[in-house]
Motif scaffolding. Structure first.
Motif, mmCIF file in Angstrom:
data_model
loop_
_atom_site.group_PDB
_atom_site.id
_atom_site.type_symbol
_atom_site.label_atom_id
_atom_site.label_comp_id
_atom_site.label_asym_id
_atom_site.label_seq_id
_atom_site.Cartn_x
_atom_site.Cartn_y
_atom_site.Cartn_z
ATOM 1 N N PRO A 112 -3.548 -2.714 -11.424
ATOM 2 C CA PRO A 112 -2.531 -3.064 -12.428
ATOM 3 C C PRO A 112 -1.215 -3.497 -11.783
ATOM 4 C CG PRO A 112 -2.645 -0.693 -12.176
ATOM 5 C CD PRO A 112 -3.768 -1.256 -11.342
ATOM 6 N N SER A 113 -0.376 -4.104 -12.587
ATOM 7 C CA SER A 113 0.970 -4.458 -12.145
ATOM 8 C C SER A 113 1.850 -3.215 -12.233
ATOM 9 C CB SER A 113 1.531 -5.572 -13.032
ATOM 10 O OG SER A 113 2.858 -5.870 -12.668
ATOM 11 N N LEU A 114 2.431 -2.816 -11.105
ATOM 12 C CA LEU A 114 3.259 -1.613 -11.050
ATOM 13 C C LEU A 114 4.563 -1.939 -10.335
ATOM 14 C CD1 LEU A 114 0.466 0.909 -9.962
ATOM 15 C CD2 LEU A 114 1.421 0.654 -12.259
ATOM 16 N N ASN A 115 5.669 -1.465 -10.897
ATOM 17 C CA ASN A 115 6.975 -1.810 -10.351
ATOM 18 C C ASN A 115 7.615 -0.691 -9.538
ATOM 19 O OD1 ASN A 115 6.969 -4.397 -11.573
ATOM 20 N ND2 ASN A 115 7.558 -3.468 -13.542
ATOM 21 N N GLU A 116 7.141 0.541 -9.710
ATOM 22 C CA GLU A 116 7.734 1.661 -8.987
ATOM 23 C C GLU A 116 7.167 1.762 -7.567
ATOM 24 O OE1 GLU A 116 8.056 5.437 -11.104
ATOM 25 O OE2 GLU A 116 7.336 4.408 -12.901
ATOM 26 N N MET A 119 8.280 7.414 -9.142
ATOM 27 C CA MET A 119 7.378 7.207 -8.018
ATOM 28 C C MET A 119 5.930 7.403 -8.466
ATOM 29 S SD MET A 119 7.471 8.916 -4.231
ATOM 30 C CE MET A 119 8.994 8.046 -3.861
ATOM 31 N N ILE A 120 5.056 6.545 -7.968
ATOM 32 C CA ILE A 120 3.638 6.581 -8.324
ATOM 33 C C ILE A 120 2.832 7.045 -7.113
ATOM 34 C CG2 ILE A 120 1.649 5.156 -8.958
ATOM 35 C CD1 ILE A 120 3.654 3.361 -10.488
ATOM 36 N N LEU A 121 1.849 7.898 -7.359
ATOM 37 C CA LEU A 121 0.984 8.392 -6.292
ATOM 38 C C LEU A 121 -0.399 7.776 -6.432
ATOM 39 C CD1 LEU A 121 1.928 12.190 -6.466
ATOM 40 C CD2 LEU A 121 3.010 10.390 -5.093
ATOM 41 N N LYS A 158 -6.647 -3.673 0.285
ATOM 42 C CA LYS A 158 -6.518 -4.226 -1.067
ATOM 43 C C LYS A 158 -5.255 -3.704 -1.738
ATOM 44 C CE LYS A 158 -8.942 -4.574 -5.517
ATOM 45 N NZ LYS A 158 -10.226 -4.359 -6.232
ATOM 46 N N LEU A 159 -4.992 -2.407 -1.579
ATOM 47 C CA LEU A 159 -3.792 -1.813 -2.176
ATOM 48 C C LEU A 159 -2.529 -2.452 -1.599
ATOM 49 C CD1 LEU A 159 -2.966 0.878 -3.982
ATOM 50 C CD2 LEU A 159 -2.166 1.637 -1.750
ATOM 51 N N LEU A 160 -2.485 -2.598 -0.277
ATOM 52 C CA LEU A 160 -1.293 -3.144 0.370
ATOM 53 C C LEU A 160 -1.120 -4.629 0.074
ATOM 54 C CD1 LEU A 160 -1.460 -1.282 3.800
ATOM 55 C CD2 LEU A 160 0.180 -0.915 1.943
ATOM 56 N N SER A 161 -2.214 -5.310 -0.190
ATOM 57 C CA SER A 161 -2.118 -6.711 -0.588
ATOM 58 C C SER A 161 -1.477 -6.835 -1.966
ATOM 59 C CB SER A 161 -3.515 -7.339 -0.597
ATOM 60 O OG SER A 161 -3.468 -8.669 -1.074
ATOM 61 N N ARG A 162 -1.790 -5.867 -2.830
ATOM 62 C CA ARG A 162 -1.241 -5.876 -4.199
ATOM 63 C C ARG A 162 0.168 -5.300 -4.230
ATOM 64 N NH1 ARG A 162 0.017 -7.273 -8.700
ATOM 65 N NH2 ARG A 162 -1.080 -6.848 -10.652
ATOM 66 N N TYR A 163 0.397 -4.263 -3.412
ATOM 67 C CA TYR A 163 1.699 -3.585 -3.379
ATOM 68 C C TYR A 163 2.159 -3.489 -1.915
ATOM 69 C CZ TYR A 163 -0.778 -1.899 -7.567
ATOM 70 O OH TYR A 163 -1.547 -1.806 -8.696
ATOM 71 N N PRO A 164 2.752 -4.531 -1.375
ATOM 72 C CA PRO A 164 3.084 -4.578 0.060
ATOM 73 C C PRO A 164 4.025 -3.470 0.529
ATOM 74 C CG PRO A 164 3.262 -6.754 -0.945
ATOM 75 C CD PRO A 164 3.097 -5.785 -2.072
ATOM 76 N N ASN A 165 4.815 -2.913 -0.373
ATOM 77 C CA ASN A 165 5.785 -1.892 0.019
ATOM 78 C C ASN A 165 5.278 -0.464 -0.178
ATOM 79 O OD1 ASN A 165 7.786 -3.820 0.725
ATOM 80 N ND2 ASN A 165 8.309 -4.066 -1.445
ATOM 81 N N ALA A 166 3.999 -0.324 -0.487
ATOM 82 C CA ALA A 166 3.436 1.018 -0.671
ATOM 83 C C ALA A 166 3.545 1.814 0.627
ATOM 84 C CB ALA A 166 1.982 0.915 -1.115
ATOM 85 N N ILE A 167 3.745 3.118 0.495
ATOM 86 C CA ILE A 167 4.000 3.993 1.647
ATOM 87 C C ILE A 167 2.782 4.871 1.910
ATOM 88 C CG2 ILE A 167 5.454 5.846 2.550
ATOM 89 C CD1 ILE A 167 7.667 4.783 0.635
ATOM 90 N N ASN A 168 2.285 4.824 3.135
ATOM 91 C CA ASN A 168 1.144 5.647 3.535
ATOM 92 C C ASN A 168 1.653 7.019 3.975
ATOM 93 O OD1 ASN A 168 -1.169 6.791 4.554
ATOM 94 N ND2 ASN A 168 -1.783 4.994 5.741
ATOM 95 N N LEU A 169 1.334 8.048 3.200
ATOM 96 C CA LEU A 169 1.837 9.392 3.496
ATOM 97 C C LEU A 169 1.161 10.041 4.692
ATOM 98 C CD1 LEU A 169 2.265 10.976 -0.063
ATOM 99 C CD2 LEU A 169 3.990 9.885 1.378
#
Length: 208
Positions: free
Chosen positions: A29-33, A1-3, A47-58
Motif C-alpha cells: 500500500p501507499s504509506l506516508n509515515e 510510525m509504522i512497523l 521489495k519493501l525498500l523499493s516501495r519505501y526507500p527510507n524504511a529503517i531496518n531495526l
C-alpha cells in the motif's frame, strides 16, 4: 510510525495499532509515515525498500548475544525482554527458544501446523483432512481425521513441553491461540514482535 515484520510468506504491518498482512506477491500500500522493519527474507526486503526507500531496518539496533549460529532477527526480537522462559513463534515454521537469566540458551525449529498437514495430503489424497482441533492426547484416535490431527498437534506440543520444564511459555504467531489450548503454563502475546520492536525504537532515540 509504522512497523513491519517481514516473514517467509507475508509482510505483516502494524499501522495505527492495527495489524495488516500482505502476501509477498501482493502490491504494497501507499504509506506516508516512517516505516521500521525487521526481515528474514532478502527478496521481500528489497521489495519493501523499493516501495519505501527510507524504511529503517531495526536489525542494526538489536543487541542480542547468543552462541546459536544462524538465528533469525525475528527470533532475536521475540526473545527481547524475557528473562526466564520459552518463546514459541508459531507461524509457517515454529521456532522455540529458551531464555535463562536473560541469556539465550538455544532453541529448535519445527514445521508449522499447515506444513505438516500438507505432508499428509502429499502422501495420499485420502489423508487430506481439515484438522480436528480438539484432541485428547490421553486417548487413542479412532478415525483417520483424528489420527492425523492427534499426530500433528502432539508432535509439536510434546517437544515444547519437554524443553519448558514447567517454565512460562510465551506464544506468538498465527497459531499461538491453538497451541495455547495444549501447552501448560503458556500465555499468548499476539503482538509480541511489535511490542519489542517499539522497545528497540524507544531505546534508540536516533531512529525516530
Amino acid at each position: 510510525m509504522i512497523l513491519c515484520d517481514i516473514g517467509n510468506s507475508t509482510f505483516h504491518f502494524y499501522i495505527n495499532e492495527k495489524e495488516r498482512k500482505f502476501f509477498l506477491h501482493e502490491e504494497l500500500p501507499s504509506l506516508n509515515e516512517t516505516i521500521c522493519f525487521i526481515s528474514v527474507n532478502d527478496k521481500a526486503t528489497a521489495k519493501l525498500l523499493s516501495r519505501y526507500p527510507n524504511a529503517i531496518n531495526l536489525e542494526h539496533y538489536v543487541k542480542f548475544e547468543t552462541q546459536y549460529v544462524g538465528m533469525g532477527i525475528d527470533r532475536k526480537v521475540a526473545c527481547l525482554g524475557l528473562r526466564d522462559g520459552v518463546i514459541v513463534d508459531a507461524g509457517s515454521a515454529i521456532t522455540v527458544d529458551v531464555m535463562k537469566e536473560g541469556t539465550h540458551q538455544g532453541g529448535f525449529i519445527l514445521p508449522g501446523i499447515r506444513k505438516l498437514k500438507e505432508t499428509y495430503a502429499q502422501i495420499s489424497p485420502k489423508l487430506d483432512f481439515d484438522l480436528a482441533l480438539k484432541q485428547n492426547f490421553d486417548k487413542i484416535p479412532q478415525n483417520t481425521k483424528d489420527a492425523i490431527s492427534y499426530s500433528i498437534l502432539k508432535a509439536i506440543v510434546l517437544p515444547i513441553q519437554e524443553i519448558a520444564h514447567n517454565q512460562t511459555v510465551v506464544l506468538t504467531g498465527g497459531d499461538a491461540s491453538l497451541l495455547h489450548e495444549y501447552i501448560q503454563n503458556s500465555t499468548c502475546k499476539n503482538e509480541l514482535i511489535f511490542e519489542n520492536m517499539k522497545g528497540i525504537i524507544d531505546a534508540n532515540s536516533c531512529i525516530a
